[in-house]
Design a protein around this motif. Structure first.
Motif, short mmCIF file in Angstrom:
data_model
loop_
_atom_site.label_atom_id
_atom_site.label_comp_id
_atom_site.label_asym_id
_atom_site.label_seq_id
_atom_site.Cartn_x
_atom_site.Cartn_y
_atom_site.Cartn_z
N TRP A 1 0.85 -1.19 0.00
CA TRP A 1 0.00 0.00 0.00
C TRP A 1 0.89 1.25 0.00
O TRP A 1 0.96 2.02 0.95
CB TRP A 1 -0.94 -0.03 1.19
N ALA A 2 1.62 1.41 -1.06
CA ALA A 2 2.52 2.54 -1.24
C ALA A 2 2.73 2.74 -2.73
O ALA A 2 2.69 1.78 -3.51
CB ALA A 2 3.87 2.27 -0.56
N THR A 3 2.94 3.97 -3.13
CA THR A 3 3.20 4.28 -4.54
C THR A 3 4.65 4.00 -4.86
O THR A 3 5.55 4.60 -4.25
CB THR A 3 2.87 5.75 -4.85
N TYR A 4 4.87 3.10 -5.81
CA TYR A 4 6.24 2.75 -6.18
C TYR A 4 6.99 4.00 -6.63
O TYR A 4 6.54 4.76 -7.49
CB TYR A 4 6.22 1.71 -7.30
N ASN A 5 8.16 4.20 -6.00
CA ASN A 5 8.97 5.39 -6.24
C ASN A 5 8.23 6.67 -5.88
O ASN A 5 8.59 7.76 -6.34
CB ASN A 5 9.49 5.46 -7.68
N GLY A 6 7.21 6.53 -5.05
CA GLY A 6 6.54 7.69 -4.48
C GLY A 6 6.83 7.66 -2.98
O GLY A 6 8.00 7.71 -2.57
N ASP A 7 5.78 7.54 -2.17
CA ASP A 7 6.00 7.43 -0.73
C ASP A 7 6.72 6.14 -0.35
O ASP A 7 7.17 5.96 0.78
CB ASP A 7 4.68 7.53 0.03
#
Length: 636
Positions: free
Chosen positions: A466-472
């Motif tokens: 539950w995280a944006t890849y290469n985001g948070d």
């Protein structure tokens, strides 16, 4: 017996000293009760057929013969019971008299295990031989092995491997249980007659728990009780079941109860051994196989629904402080070694970024630097609410850190135009564009000020992807990466309590409002009343369930069937069975498909026994198939 659960019992009969006929009748009565309760392993106290306090009566041939006859009767009467029993008696082996435990099953004596060390209180070195009598003797027409190196293995549940140590053997510097465990024993049975005294029950409990933690075993202790002579000693009938360093069930002394019944989880023990990869199965023992009829084991032991969180408030506070200290130490060293001039954080007013900020403040304080070396950046966009933005502002002001607001509305809308995305289409591109824009800003600010970006994502989010890849998903040091969401809450609550005691009422109030805010990435617009519309647990399921599944799957290798069974016991009054099955499937599916995010996750401090860092705690190929696990989950 399915899923590794074995029902066991420590029986504490009321006895008469030197009256084997009476004592065996009482033991048979309790054996019958235990069998009706589904018990599969039954342990009676040391020298239970005669009593441990017979003194010089142990020299009497009449008593020895009567004990022999009583054991024959016990074996015959328990022939049809679906259990294995451990019974204590004095046994003549040649010209020597030994204090032994008879291990019985199906009308046979599988073996006699002698006591290894004499007890000072009982003075049993006066009566019994403690030499190693490795031999085979005739007993009731059977050839029965005698020795301390006997390992009793269940044919139907190979993980159930039983060994016996007797009474005060528990406290010996080289306790037999150590060698039993090295030979592969998963359950140590101790028929005991250890006298009571002030603090004795605490010492026994600590010894047993330490023994099971060190040897990775379960331990069933049955202590002599009512009926033993009180001429010079008192026996309280203490009984205890422990597993892997924890007490599973206990019968305190002098309670009058006869049976302590609970379950051990031998697959859990076996999994812990495989994980340890230690010297188990390295000692050669004589293996004796026995059969038990397979049956469903009704769970009565307490299954903790929140395995990451101590139930006791004092223990919980102590653990929270310990974790915050570890996070602080990890970040402090990373800041020193990276020569970071600033620590940069994206502050949202949610749980994870709040915890990261608290750790950053501790680390900067420990370094003796100004809190203005922390730059907290709030980046409002489409889903940001007044509540979270206000909490972020109050936290930063009260903690005295540098605070900046960077509005990303225009930047994200420009990005939508650049890539040709319709902003009215609120899909994954709509959401992830915001997350990646925020990460880009944080990274560029860090470059600009000579700082490092501190990650906020927690263990639960990493497990579910539950995280944006290469985001948070990305940072320069992820202080929360080994902390599950359920524990994050308690860490923030602990900090709120600490600040309130120090007079920081406004800061404590803000922290408690963060705790009361629904978990959300705030990537979709708020509802008509301005409240959070996108609630994470509505989308991926309750974090307390996912943390429960995560713990038992990663820590003990539990199968979907076992995860479901454990969850039913732990959350019986909270979630219905369909809900448990639904989110279990979600957990399995997401855990497998999102491994690619964990394979390149940033550094972060190890905190507990569960972690998903690819550099030491969880190694798994990103393209591993979930088919085996999903198929089993579908059959539930």
């Amino acid at each position: 017996m399915k899923n590794g659960f074995i029902k066991v019992c420590a029986a504490v009969p009321k006895i008469r000293v030197a009256d084997p006929q009476y004592n065996v009748a009482e033991m048979l009565r309790l054996a019958d009760l235990a069998d009706r309760e589904g018990v599969r392993v039954l342990v009676f106290p040391e020298l239970g057929l005669t009593g441990a306090t017979c003194g010089d009566l142990f020299f009497s041939e009449s008593l020895i013969d009567a004990a022999h006859a009583a054991l024959e009767r016990f074996v015959a009467k328990t022939r049809d019971m679906n259990l294995i029993s451990v019974v204590g008696l004095p046994l003549a082996i040649g010209s020597a008299l030994c204090n032994v435990a008879a291990v019985c099953r199906g009308g046979q004596i599988l073996g006699f295990v002698p006591k290894s060390y004499p007890s000072e209180e009982l003075g049993d070195s006066r009566y019994f031989c403690f030499d190693d009598p490795c031999t085979t003797i005739k007993f009731d027409g059977q050839d029965v092995p005698v020795g301390r190196d006997l390992l009793f293995t269940c044919a139907e549940v190979s993980a159930l491997r039983i060994a016996v140590e007797i009474g005060s053997d528990l406290a010996a510097p080289l306790a037999p249980a150590v060698f039993h465990a090295a030979a592969g024993a998963t359950l140590i049975c101790n028929p005991a007659a250890i006298c009571d005294c002030v603090g004795a029950d605490t010492l026994r409990r600590d010894l047993i728990r330490a023994q099971t933690a060190r040897t990775r075993t379960a331990y069933l202790f049955s202590g002599a009780g009512e009926g033993e002579s009180t001429t010079d000693l008192v026996f309280g009938g203490h009984a205890l079941l422990a597993e892997l360093g924890k007490t599973i069930a206990e019968r305190p002394a002098y309670t009058g109860e006869s049976l302590l019944i609970s379950e051990i989880d031998v697959l859990r023990v076996q999994s812990e051994r495989r994980r340890a990869n230690a010297c188990f199965d390295s000692v050669s023992y004589q293996e004796i196989r026995f059969s038990l009829m397979l049956s469903e084991t009704e769970l009565t032991r307490v299954i903790d629904p929140h395995p990451f969180i101590p139930e006791d408030p004092a223990a919980r506070a102590s653990r929270c402080e310990s974790i915050l200290t570890m996070q602080t130490a990890g970040l402090k060293q990373r800041v020193e070694r990276a020569f970071a001039k600033k620590l940069v954080l994206g502050i949202s007013g949610g749980l994870d970024s709040t915890l990261a900020l608290l750790v950053m403040v501790r680390a900067i304080d420990a370094l003796g630097r100004s809190r203005k070396d922390i730059l907290a950046v709030t980046m409002p966009c489409f889903g940001t609410t007044k509540r979270t933005k206000n909490n972020a502002t109050v936290l930063c002001e009260e903690l005295g850190v540098d605070f900046r607001c960077v509005d990303i509305f225009d930047a994200v809308n420009l990005h939508f135009r650049d890539i040709g995305h319709d902003p009215d289409v609120r899909d994954v591109t709509y959401e992830n564009s915001q997350a990646r824009e925020r990460t880009q800003i944080l990274m560029d600010i860090a470059n600009d000020c000579g700082g490092m970006v501190i990650g906020t994502g927690d263990l639960s989010e990493l497990a579910l992807g539950w995280a944006t890849y290469n985001g948070d998903h990305m940072s320069m040091y992820a202080v929360n990466a080994a902390i599950p969401k359920t524990l994050v809450r308690h860490l923030v609550a602990h900090a709120a309590d600490c600040y309130e005691r120090q007079g920081g009422e406004k800061l404590a109030a803000a922290l408690r409002d963060v705790l009361g805010t629904p978990v959300s990435p705030e990537l979709l617009p708020a509802d008509e009343s301005g409240e959070i519309a996108q609630k994470t647990e509505d989308l991926v399921g309750p974090y307390e369930l996912h943390d429960f599944y995560l713990y038992h799957m990663l820590r003990y290798g539990a199968s979907p069937t076992k995860l479901y069974r454990l969850a039913r016991a732990a959350f019986e009054s909270v979630y219905d069975e369909e809900t448990l099955r639904r989110w279990l499937k979600t957990f399995i599916r997401r855990f497998f498909t999102q491994q690619f995010k964990r394979s390149c996750m940033p550094d972060g401090p190890k905190i507990g026994s569960i972690g998903v860092s690819p550099r030491g705690q969880w190694k798994m190929p990103s393209d591993a198939s979930a088919a085996l696990w999903m198929a089993e989950a579908e059959r539930l």
